[in-house]
Design a protein around this motif. Structure first.
Motif, PDB file in Angstrom:
ATOM      1  N   UNK A 111      53.906 -15.332  30.064  1.00  0.00           N
ATOM      2  CA  UNK A 111      53.885 -13.935  29.607  1.00  0.00           C
ATOM      3  C   UNK A 111      53.385 -13.013  30.720  1.00  0.00           C
ATOM      4  N   UNK A 112      52.399 -13.446  31.466  1.00  0.00           N
ATOM      5  CA  UNK A 112      51.871 -12.613  32.539  1.00  0.00           C
ATOM      6  C   UNK A 112      52.878 -12.497  33.676  1.00  0.00           C
ATOM      7  N   UNK A 113      53.647 -13.551  33.939  1.00  0.00           N
ATOM      8  CA  UNK A 113      54.681 -13.475  34.978  1.00  0.00           C
ATOM      9  C   UNK A 113      55.710 -12.408  34.631  1.00  0.00           C
ATOM     10  N   UNK A 114      56.106 -12.366  33.355  1.00  0.00           N
ATOM     11  CA  UNK A 114      57.117 -11.400  32.934  1.00  0.00           C
ATOM     12  C   UNK A 114      56.545 -10.004  32.717  1.00  0.00           C
ATOM     13  N   UNK A 115      55.232  -9.896  32.473  1.00  0.00           N
ATOM     14  CA  UNK A 115      54.597  -8.594  32.203  1.00  0.00           C
ATOM     15  C   UNK A 115      53.414  -8.412  33.159  1.00  0.00           C
ATOM     16  N   UNK A 116      53.664  -8.039  34.413  1.00  0.00           N
ATOM     17  CA  UNK A 116      52.561  -7.930  35.383  1.00  0.00           C
ATOM     18  C   UNK A 116      51.575  -6.812  35.083  1.00  0.00           C
ATOM     19  N   UNK A 117      51.899  -5.928  34.161  1.00  0.00           N
ATOM     20  CA  UNK A 117      50.972  -4.832  33.845  1.00  0.00           C
ATOM     21  C   UNK A 117      49.985  -5.193  32.745  1.00  0.00           C
ATOM     22  N   UNK A 118      50.157  -6.329  32.081  1.00  0.00           N
ATOM     23  CA  UNK A 118      49.277  -6.713  30.968  1.00  0.00           C
ATOM     24  C   UNK A 118      48.041  -7.408  31.528  1.00  0.00           C
ATOM     25  N   UNK A 119      47.161  -6.637  32.128  1.00  0.00           N
ATOM     26  CA  UNK A 119      45.957  -7.202  32.738  1.00  0.00           C
ATOM     27  C   UNK A 119      44.943  -7.636  31.685  1.00  0.00           C
ATOM     28  N   UNK A 120      44.921  -6.975  30.502  1.00  0.00           N
ATOM     29  CA  UNK A 120      43.920  -7.287  29.475  1.00  0.00           C
ATOM     30  C   UNK A 120      44.098  -8.709  28.945  1.00  0.00           C
ATOM     31  N   UNK A 121      45.356  -9.095  28.724  1.00  0.00           N
ATOM     32  CA  UNK A 121      45.599 -10.447  28.208  1.00  0.00           C
ATOM     33  C   UNK A 121      45.146 -11.503  29.210  1.00  0.00           C
ATOM     34  N   UNK A 122      45.420 -11.284  30.487  1.00  0.00           N
ATOM     35  CA  UNK A 122      45.001 -12.268  31.484  1.00  0.00           C
ATOM     36  C   UNK A 122      43.481 -12.317  31.615  1.00  0.00           C
ATOM     37  N   UNK A 123      42.797 -11.196  31.445  1.00  0.00           N
ATOM     38  CA  UNK A 123      41.337 -11.198  31.502  1.00  0.00           C
ATOM     39  C   UNK A 123      40.755 -12.036  30.358  1.00  0.00           C
ATOM     40  N   UNK A 124      41.363 -11.936  29.175  1.00  0.00           N
ATOM     41  CA  UNK A 124      40.902 -12.757  28.047  1.00  0.00           C
ATOM     42  C   UNK A 124      41.116 -14.248  28.349  1.00  0.00           C
ATOM     43  N   UNK A 125      42.298 -14.578  28.907  1.00  0.00           N
ATOM     44  CA  UNK A 125      42.573 -15.981  29.209  1.00  0.00           C
ATOM     45  C   UNK A 125      41.647 -16.488  30.298  1.00  0.00           C
ATOM     46  N   UNK A 126      41.342 -15.645  31.286  1.00  0.00           N
ATOM     47  CA  UNK A 126      40.426 -16.049  32.352  1.00  0.00           C
ATOM     48  C   UNK A 126      39.024 -16.276  31.817  1.00  0.00           C
ATOM     49  N   UNK A 127      38.589 -15.428  30.869  1.00  0.00           N
ATOM     50  CA  UNK A 127      37.269 -15.614  30.272  1.00  0.00           C
ATOM     51  C   UNK A 127      37.204 -16.922  29.486  1.00  0.00           C
ATOM     52  N   UNK A 128      38.257 -17.228  28.746  1.00  0.00           N
ATOM     53  CA  UNK A 128      38.316 -18.494  27.999  1.00  0.00           C
ATOM     54  C   UNK A 128      38.291 -19.671  28.964  1.00  0.00           C
ATOM     55  N   UNK A 129      39.019 -19.563  30.090  1.00  0.00           N
ATOM     56  CA  UNK A 129      39.033 -20.637  31.080  1.00  0.00           C
ATOM     57  C   UNK A 129      37.647 -20.871  31.662  1.00  0.00           C
TER      58      UNK A 129
END
Length: 726
Positions: A111-129
């Motif tokens: 999803x992040x590859x296809x939507x490079x502007x969705x920084x909030x979702x990646x921040x949540x995934x990084x926090x979970x990681x």
């Protein structure tokens, strides 16, 4: 805090919703968002446990499509992050959360590859990681196993994989290879470095002196998919496992639990390496892997096989009786056979041959006194009750007696002949006064010598007086015309049935090719084709000097009531070739060569100028007319057919030029004529005439035909030029 009854009622409703989603995977998109508020961070412990298990089951389900998981996973991240951020959360809840995160990570990454502007979702995934990686070394064993699975998924996603189809990225495996180099959120260099560090952390479990069997086994199991899917890191993983010694803690003073743990780690290591040998047979490390596996197996046996350290038990017979005890108990010693009495000297009767007992009462008993019906009732149960080994020993004893009797030297020629052809003379009288020393002869020589001896008269009659006269069977009744036609058709059917069987089960060819080979020496497909084609052609040409030629000369014809055996075979051959002409074009060529040869021989026999019945041209044109409509632009059957048939005339080239009516088959016609023009000089003139017709009558072939005519007949172009300009 709700009452126990309310929680039980809520769990019942949740289970009902879960069953509905399991029955129809399309309902997950409605069930999951509605349950997130019920199983949230503030819910009761039982509800949180149920919710964590449900989410783990949902995103690991193989029936839920990947695009649905990706769409549902984004709102679920808040719930997972809330569970992980809650202090002193229950271990079973954390296990479900980590399993869900492991299943979701590839879909969030895509999803992040296809939507490079969705920084909030990646921040949540990084926090979970980060929260999961922090628990990897300190959490209980069950949670640590789930963390190892999550790390394995992260390494798998953040390592470059193979691109099956660059034009369809949605069909490729999720890996770092799909990430653009200039991605603003997930730069590939940073992710690859993180994956390398996590892999080292995973391999560190094997490099450290860890005796936790659960963690080591989980690590080995997670490394298997990495070796299969990521060739770039497979060598590093295998080298680390080869340096790992699962028996480092093995010793003489271990508890039973420690023995089970060490043995489990060793067997998991062996299974991991054996699976690599099976799935990657070309791996350059297979030699080291094989040696390591064999060495580990022997070490495992030496370390835990307690039977080899004890004194072996004394060997005892399986039935509990030794040979010394058998003598005292009266039991039969294995391997001992009963002793049968030898044959008496002198003549031996059949009764003495088969008598294996020394009791006089049994020898003198006459079995003829027993009624026959009683014998039929007694003998079958007696035979069924006899021990097989004793019965075999008795048969061997009788066989040995019989062989010893057959080796006795006969006394005269008549006895020798009977001895060689019939049973041995068991009761013959021995004449020991005179024994001539006969040369060794076989039975046939002895009987021949006896046949030449003078025969004695038997009641004044010699054998020649009673000899039978000559005997001959009456000739069969003549066949009617209908029966002859039916037999001929049946013969043709059987002949082609054999050809079909040989085509389905080809025989091994042992005959060498060449000019000196015979036409048909093996029972294979080619030999049978030669036989059939010559039956069709030479039976009517009179080539054979035997029966067929004499019948032809005397006026007997092979044709009855309109049925000709030759034409019937020709029709069957034609049908057989057309059924699959691309595979059977060689049969057609062989047959047409025989027909051409037949026509030439008939023409020579009939004399020049005499009428003949040519068969070659008729059947050749029939085959050509039948296969031409099915030829395509790239078909090479036509060129092979035209190059190997013995004769070509204008009728053949007219059918080839008519192919140019189809724009898609113009090139096929041009290639066929050009081939004949180059490699069959006798038909070059009529091929040039065909090119001229193509140039004048077919616009699609004008360009190609003009190039060839410019070389072979340029005057056609010169005469056509004024017409073209006018």
């Amino acid at each position: 805090m709700g009452s126990p009854g309310d929680i039980t009622n809520t769990l019942q409703h949740l289970n009902a919703a879960r069953n509905i989603a399991l029955s129809d995977s399309s309902l997950y998109s409605q069930v999951v968002p509605g349950l997130l508020g019920v199983i949230g961070v503030d819910a009761q412990l039982e509800l949180r446990r149920w919710g964590a298990d449900f989410l783990a089951e949902t995103f690991a389900s193989p029936v839920l499509p990947g695009e649905h998981k990706q769409k549902l996973g984004i709102p679920v991240l808040d719930t997972l992050k809330g569970f992980l951020d809650k202090p002193s959360e229950d271990a079973s809840v954390i296990k479900g959360v980590v399993q869900t995160a492991a299943s979701l990570y590839p879909y969030i990454f895509r999803h992040i590859i296809a939507n490079p502007a969705d920084d909030a979702t990646w921040q949540k995934m990084s926090s979970i990681k980060s929260s999961i990686l922090a628990r990897m070394d300190t959490a209980p064993s069950g949670v640590r196993i789930c963390c190892i699975k999550f790390v394995q998924k992260v390494v798998l996603v953040q390592t470059p994989g193979l691109i099956a189809d660059p034009r369809r990225p949605d069909q490729n495996e999720t890996s770092l290879a799909l990430v653009p180099r200039d991605h603003p959120i997930i730069p590939p260099s940073n992710l690859e470095a993180e994956a390398s560090g996590l892999l080292d952390r995973l391999l560190g479990v094997l490099q450290d002196d860890s005796s936790n069997a659960l963690i080591v086994t989980a690590t080995l199991n997670s490394l298997g998919s990495l070796v299969r899917s990521r060739a770039s890191i497979a060598k590093k993983i295998v080298a680390t496992v080869l340096n790992f010694n699962p028996l480092r803690f093995a010793g003489p003073h271990l508890s039973s639990t420690e023995k089970v743990n060490i043995r489990s780690i060793a067997k998991t290591t062996i299974a991991f390496l054996t699976n690599i040998l099976k799935r990657m047979p070309t791996n350059p490390l297979n030699g080291r892997i094989q040696q390591y596996v064999e060495r580990l197996k022997h070490a495992l046996v030496d370390a835990f096989d307690e039977a080899s350290r004890k004194r072996p038990a004394p060997s005892e017979p399986t039935d509990g009786l030794s040979n010394a005890k058998r003598q005292r108990l009266g039991a039969e010693v294995p391997g001992s056979q009963p002793q049968y009495p030898p044959l008496p000297p002198g003549p031996v009767s059949y009764a003495q041959l088969f008598a294996l007992t020394q009791e006089a009462g049994l020898k003198s008993f006459d079995v003829n006194a027993i009624p026959f019906d009683l014998v039929l009732k007694i003998v079958p149960p007696l035979l069924a009750s006899i021990d097989k080994s004793r019965f075999d020993n008795a048969l061997d004893a009788v066989r040995a007696r019989y062989l010893s009797l057959t080796q006795i030297q006969p006394n005269d020629a008549l006895s020798a002949a009977r001895h060689a052809t019939e049973a041995p003379p068991l009761s013959a009288d021995d004449d020991e006064d005179y024994e001539p020393d006969y040369p060794v002869e076989d039975a046939e020589q002895i009987l021949n010598n006896l046949d030449h001896a003078p025969a004695d008269d038997m009641d004044g009659m010699r054998p020649s007086d009673v000899a039978l006269g000559p005997f001959s069977l009456p000739p069969p009744p003549p066949l009617s015309d209908e029966e002859a036609v039916e037999c001929g058709r049946g013969a043709v059917t059987r002949v082609f049935g054999t050809l079909v069987a040989l085509e389905q089960n080809p025989a091994t060819k042992t005959q060498k090719a060449g000019l000196n080979r015979l036409a048909a020496t093996n029972h294979d497909r080619d030999a049978w084709i030669t036989v059939i084609s010559r039956l069709a052609t030479r039976s009517s040409a009179g080539l054979e000097e035997g029966m067929i030629k004499s019948e032809y000369d005397s006026g007997h014809s092979l044709t009855r009531d309109g049925f000709s055996l030759s034409n019937a075979i020709r029709e069957a051959l034609y049908t057989y070739v057309i059924e699959d002409f691309r595979r059977r074009i060689d049969i057609a060529i062989s047959w047409l060569n025989e027909e051409w040869y037949n026509d030439r021989i008939q023409l020579q026999q009939a004399g020049e100028g005499s009428p003949a019945s040519p068969q070659y041209e008729m059947w050749m044109l029939r085959i050509l007319d039948r296969i031409v409509p099915f030829l395509d632009a790239k078909d090479k059957v036509l060129i092979r057919f035209l190059s190997e048939i013995p004769s070509i005339n204008e009728s053949v080239l007219q059918r080839v030029t008519r192919l140019a009516k189809d724009p898609e088959r113009v090139q096929l016609a041009m290639n066929s004529i050009y081939y004949l023009l180059l490699y069959r000089p006798p038909v070059r003139e009529i091929c040039i005439d065909a090119l001229e017709d193509l140039y004048k009558d077919y616009d699609d072939a004008k360009t190609s035909a003009g190039k060839l005519l410019a070389k072979w007949r340029p005057q056609v172009l010169e005469t056509a030029q004024p017409n073209g300009t006018s």
